[in-house]
Design a protein around this motif. Structure first.
Motif, short mmCIF file in Angstrom:
data_model
loop_
_atom_site.label_atom_id
_atom_site.label_comp_id
_atom_site.label_asym_id
_atom_site.label_seq_id
_atom_site.Cartn_x
_atom_site.Cartn_y
_atom_site.Cartn_z
N LEU A 33 58.26 7.71 -77.10
CA LEU A 33 59.62 8.52 -77.04
C LEU A 33 60.92 7.48 -77.45
O LEU A 33 60.64 6.31 -77.45
CB LEU A 33 60.17 9.36 -75.86
N PHE A 39 58.16 11.59 -80.76
CA PHE A 39 59.28 12.73 -80.26
C PHE A 39 60.87 11.55 -80.40
O PHE A 39 60.24 10.77 -79.81
CB PHE A 39 59.40 13.17 -78.81
N GLN A 65 67.01 16.35 -73.99
CA GLN A 65 65.35 16.73 -74.53
C GLN A 65 64.54 15.41 -74.16
O GLN A 65 62.67 15.98 -73.96
CB GLN A 65 65.60 16.93 -76.20
N GLN A 90 61.50 16.28 -72.25
CA GLN A 90 59.92 15.51 -72.87
C GLN A 90 58.65 14.52 -71.24
O GLN A 90 57.86 15.06 -71.13
CB GLN A 90 59.72 15.11 -74.12
N ASP A 126 57.51 16.86 -68.69
CA ASP A 126 56.36 17.45 -68.86
C ASP A 126 55.06 16.96 -69.82
O ASP A 126 53.91 18.11 -69.88
CB ASP A 126 56.61 18.80 -70.29
N THR A 127 55.19 15.86 -69.90
CA THR A 127 53.66 15.19 -71.03
C THR A 127 52.98 14.38 -69.92
O THR A 127 53.06 14.64 -69.00
CB THR A 127 54.22 13.30 -71.31
#
Ligand code: 13P
Ligand code: SF4
Length: 303
Positions: free
Chosen positions: A21, A36, A42, A46, A49-50
């Motif tokens: 990230l 990402f 954001q 991320q 949720d990963t």
């Protein structure tokens, strides 16, 4: 033939089940290998949720700490252990406790650019993209303490009409942009809208056409019919905008809005992070549990 740096990173990433990230202020080569790239909100979404086992966080320490708090079972690596944020270090947990004593009953909103200990003392976090929503969610609070960024705080106060008590923190990089830089840039690029980050000082925000988080800048530029833009934030943003919008032109109002901490991370350090599994960012469980509540409250308000 010897594998390139990028190939070695890709191979190790697969082996370790890692995700990379990167914040929008990272150097171009790091943004380009990331899975990402985004703004603080954001990136925390991320991280939450990963499915990866390992998160290589190319940003600064508080961002990796936030990822570690949201993903307790995962290994979070910061490729340079000294990549800190001077603004986050302008207030301590002890400072917040003293403020709360002085203002009993006040709600505490902390910018995500803060340590885990400060988040643990706060009622809710915010980022530059949701500060207005978060402040509005505390309509019933008798008083609001906003820490540590006085400029984001002033921006949110102006947008919501809510009086708040500010800590006097600031970003040493964004205060380098002056209103006179914007004037010169407008003369050099007539018609180009000025987009400023809310970490900029009042005179800069007031003379901008739009005040936006780095993610907000991406959306604004994508949806705009203009061809040229003046971008009043850290210079890494120009790489992100140029990659996403190859037909458009971006100008910095000066040469000195560069965050030395964001620039500490290079491709080699990303490789070494994956090779050596360094530098792991961990947060003591009791602090992480309390800090998670203020981050999750923010995430709930931001869907
Ligand atoms: P954004 O959340 O707008 O990307 O700003 C982040 C920031 O200030 C990093 O220093
Ligand atoms: Fe901190 Fe400013 Fe650098 Fe962002 S740009 S990491 S707020 S010093």
């Amino acid at each position: 033939m010897e594998a390139s740096l990028t190939e070695r990173i890709e191979n190790l990433k697969r082996e370790r089940n890692a995700v990379i990230l990167a914040h929008n202020y990272q150097v171009g080569e790091v943004q380009d290998i990331a899975d990402f790239t985004g703004d603080s909100l954001q990136l925390s979404q991320q991280a939450a949720d990963t499915d990866a086992d390992v998160i290589v966080f190319c940003g600064v320490h508080f961002m990796a700490e936030t990822a570690a708090i949201l993903s307790p079972g995962k290994t979070v690596l910061l490729p340079d252990k000294d990549a800190g944020c001077p603004m986050a270090d302008m207030i301590t947990g002890e400072d917040v406790r003293a403020l709360k004593k002085k203002h009993p009953g006040a709600a505490v909103i902390c910018y995500v650019n803060s340590t885990a200990e400060v988040k643990a003392e706060s009622d809710c976090c915010c980022t530059s993209s949701n500060a207005v929503t978060v402040v509005n969610s505390f309509r019933d609070a008798p008083e609001i303490l906003f820490v540590p960024d006085q400029y984001l705080g002033q921006y949110a106060a102006a947008q919501t009409g809510r009086d708040m008590i500010f800590w006097n923190g600031y970003c040493p990089t964004h205060v380098r942009i002056l209103a006179s830089d914007l004037e010169k840039a407008r003369q050099a690029h007539p018609g180009a809208p000025v987009l400023a980050h809310p970490e900029c000082t009042g005179p800069v925000r007031e003379s901008a056409d739009a005040v936006l988080s780095t993610g907000g800048m991406c959306t604004f530029v994508r949806e705009s019919d203009c061809k040229e833009f003046i971008i009043a934030t850290e210079q890494g943003m120009l790489h992100r905008l140029q990659t996403d919008n190859p037909g458009k032109i971006f100008h910095s109002p000066n040469e000195v809005c560069v965050c030395p901490n964001m620039k500490r991370i290079r491709l080699e350090k990303v490789l070494w992070a994956l090779e050596e599994m360094q530098f792991e960012v961990q947060v003591p469980v009791d602090i992480a549990e309390r800090a998670r509540m203020s981050i999750e409250r923010m995430l709930t308000l931001s869907v």
